[in-house]
Motif scaffolding. Structure first.
Motif, PDB file in Angstrom:
ATOM      1  N   ARG A   1       0.808  -1.217   0.000  1.00 16.69           N
ATOM      2  CA  ARG A   1       0.000   0.000   0.000  1.00 16.69           C
ATOM      3  C   ARG A   1       0.841   1.267   0.000  1.00 16.69           C
ATOM      4  O   ARG A   1       0.546   2.218  -0.685  1.00 16.69           O
ATOM      5  CB  ARG A   1      -0.942   0.021   1.201  1.00 16.69           C
ATOM      6  N   ASP A   2       1.892   1.290   0.837  1.00 13.54           N
ATOM      7  CA  ASP A   2       2.763   2.458   0.824  1.00 13.54           C
ATOM      8  C   ASP A   2       4.087   2.130   1.499  1.00 13.54           C
ATOM      9  O   ASP A   2       4.311   0.999   1.933  1.00 13.54           O
ATOM     10  CB  ASP A   2       2.093   3.705   1.412  1.00 13.54           C
TER      11      ASP A   2
ATOM     12  N   ALA B   1      -1.559  -4.226   3.011  1.00 11.30           N
ATOM     13  CA  ALA B   1      -2.995  -4.320   3.265  1.00 11.30           C
ATOM     14  C   ALA B   1      -3.290  -5.473   4.223  1.00 11.30           C
ATOM     15  O   ALA B   1      -2.549  -6.451   4.283  1.00 11.30           O
ATOM     16  CB  ALA B   1      -3.731  -4.548   1.945  1.00 11.30           C
TER      17      ALA B   1
ATOM     18  N   ASP C   1      -6.757   1.241  11.778  1.00 14.23           N
ATOM     19  CA  ASP C   1      -6.837   2.597  11.223  1.00 14.23           C
ATOM     20  C   ASP C   1      -6.423   2.642   9.764  1.00 14.23           C
ATOM     21  O   ASP C   1      -6.894   3.489   9.005  1.00 14.23           O
ATOM     22  CB  ASP C   1      -5.962   3.563  12.025  1.00 14.23           C
ATOM     23  N   PHE C   2      -5.534   1.743   9.369  1.00 11.71           N
ATOM     24  CA  PHE C   2      -5.024   1.745   8.003  1.00 11.71           C
ATOM     25  C   PHE C   2      -5.949   1.004   7.029  1.00 11.71           C
ATOM     26  O   PHE C   2      -5.850   1.192   5.826  1.00 11.71           O
ATOM     27  CB  PHE C   2      -3.619   1.127   7.975  1.00 11.71           C
ATOM     28  N   MET C   3      -6.852   0.188   7.539  1.00 10.92           N
ATOM     29  CA  MET C   3      -7.760  -0.569   6.663  1.00 10.92           C
ATOM     30  C   MET C   3      -8.654   0.376   5.874  1.00 10.92           C
ATOM     31  O   MET C   3      -9.173   1.347   6.410  1.00 10.92           O
ATOM     32  CB  MET C   3      -8.667  -1.481   7.490  1.00 10.92           C
ATOM     33  N   THR C   4      -8.833   0.042   4.621  1.00 11.01           N
ATOM     34  CA  THR C   4      -9.811   0.780   3.828  1.00 11.01           C
ATOM     35  C   THR C   4     -11.205   0.256   4.175  1.00 11.01           C
ATOM     36  O   THR C   4     -11.353  -0.850   4.725  1.00 11.01           O
ATOM     37  CB  THR C   4      -9.565   0.583   2.323  1.00 11.01           C
ATOM     38  N   ALA C   5     -12.215   1.021   3.856  1.00 12.36           N
ATOM     39  CA  ALA C   5     -13.590   0.580   4.086  1.00 12.36           C
ATOM     40  C   ALA C   5     -13.862  -0.709   3.315  1.00 12.36           C
ATOM     41  O   ALA C   5     -14.538  -1.615   3.814  1.00 12.36           O
ATOM     42  CB  ALA C   5     -14.568   1.679   3.668  1.00 12.36           C
ATOM     43  N   ARG C   6     -13.296  -0.810   2.120  1.00 11.46           N
ATOM     44  CA  ARG C   6     -13.471  -2.016   1.301  1.00 11.46           C
ATOM     45  C   ARG C   6     -12.823  -3.224   1.975  1.00 11.46           C
ATOM     46  O   ARG C   6     -13.412  -4.301   2.032  1.00 11.46           O
ATOM     47  CB  ARG C   6     -12.876  -1.797  -0.086  1.00 11.46           C
ATOM     48  N   ASP C   7     -11.593  -3.038   2.482  1.00 15.04           N
ATOM     49  CA  ASP C   7     -10.914  -4.139   3.187  1.00 15.04           C
ATOM     50  C   ASP C   7     -11.729  -4.579   4.392  1.00 15.04           C
ATOM     51  O   ASP C   7     -11.912  -5.782   4.625  1.00 15.04           O
ATOM     52  CB  ASP C   7      -9.519  -3.714   3.674  1.00 15.04           C
TER      53      ASP C   7
END
Length: 171
Positions: free
Chosen positions: A28-29, A45, A107-113
């Motif tokens: 992710r980064d 991710a 906190d790092f999770m996306t809404a999709r994840d």
């Protein structure tokens, strides 16, 4: 060393692949780089190919990885584990480190994840996995995962490893 939170473009992805020796999955980064921009730690991710991936921070710096490999081969995990087992304050600090890591991963999770983890019934299980995906937070298991996380946010075992290296240099 700099905290970068660098988005991953094709050149950076290729550099991470070179450091890993394979194509990165779930990248992710890059939160930590050397001063010259070379990635040291990547952020991954929490869901990769529809499988939970509890290791948020992945150490990709070859020099540090080698140094940790050498320390682990020399029995450092066992020595540090004995120290942790004997010191309640270290045990409590490790618990807090795991809690902070789980919170950072959440906190790092996306809404999709998050939605996909819940749909696949992986979310709750992931909440009990600390640094490096360890389920039994009383144990160290892997210095690489602890140190990768330590470079992003200092932690107990990363500090003990730093202390060990300082003592080695002083000897």
């Amino acid at each position: 060393m700099t905290e970068a939170h660098t988005p991953v473009g094709p050149d950076l992805r290729a550099e991470v692949a070179r450091l890993l020796g394979r194509e990165p999955r779930g990248l992710r980064d890059v939160p930590i780089c050397r001063e010259n921009g070379t990635p040291m730690v990547i952020r991954v991710a929490s869901l990769v190919d529809d499988k939970p991936f509890p290791t948020l921070y992945w150490l990709v710096d070859p020099a540090i990885n080698y140094r940790i490999d050498t320390a682990e081969a020399g029995g450092l995990i066992k020595r540090l584990q004995r120290r942790v087992d004997a010191e309640p304050a270290l045990q409590a600090a490790m618990r807090r480190d795991h809690q902070r890591y789980i919170a950072a991963r959440n906190d790092f999770m996306t809404a999709r994840d998050l939605a996909r983890l819940r749909a696949l019934n992986f979310y709750e299980g992931l909440q009990s996995r600390g640094i490096g995906g360890i389920a039994d937070i009383r144990f160290i298991r892997c210095l690489h995962t602890w140190y990768g996380a330590h470079l992003v946010e200092p932690n107990t075992i990363g500090q003990l490893l730093d202390d060990h290296w300082r003592e080695e240099c002083a000897a």
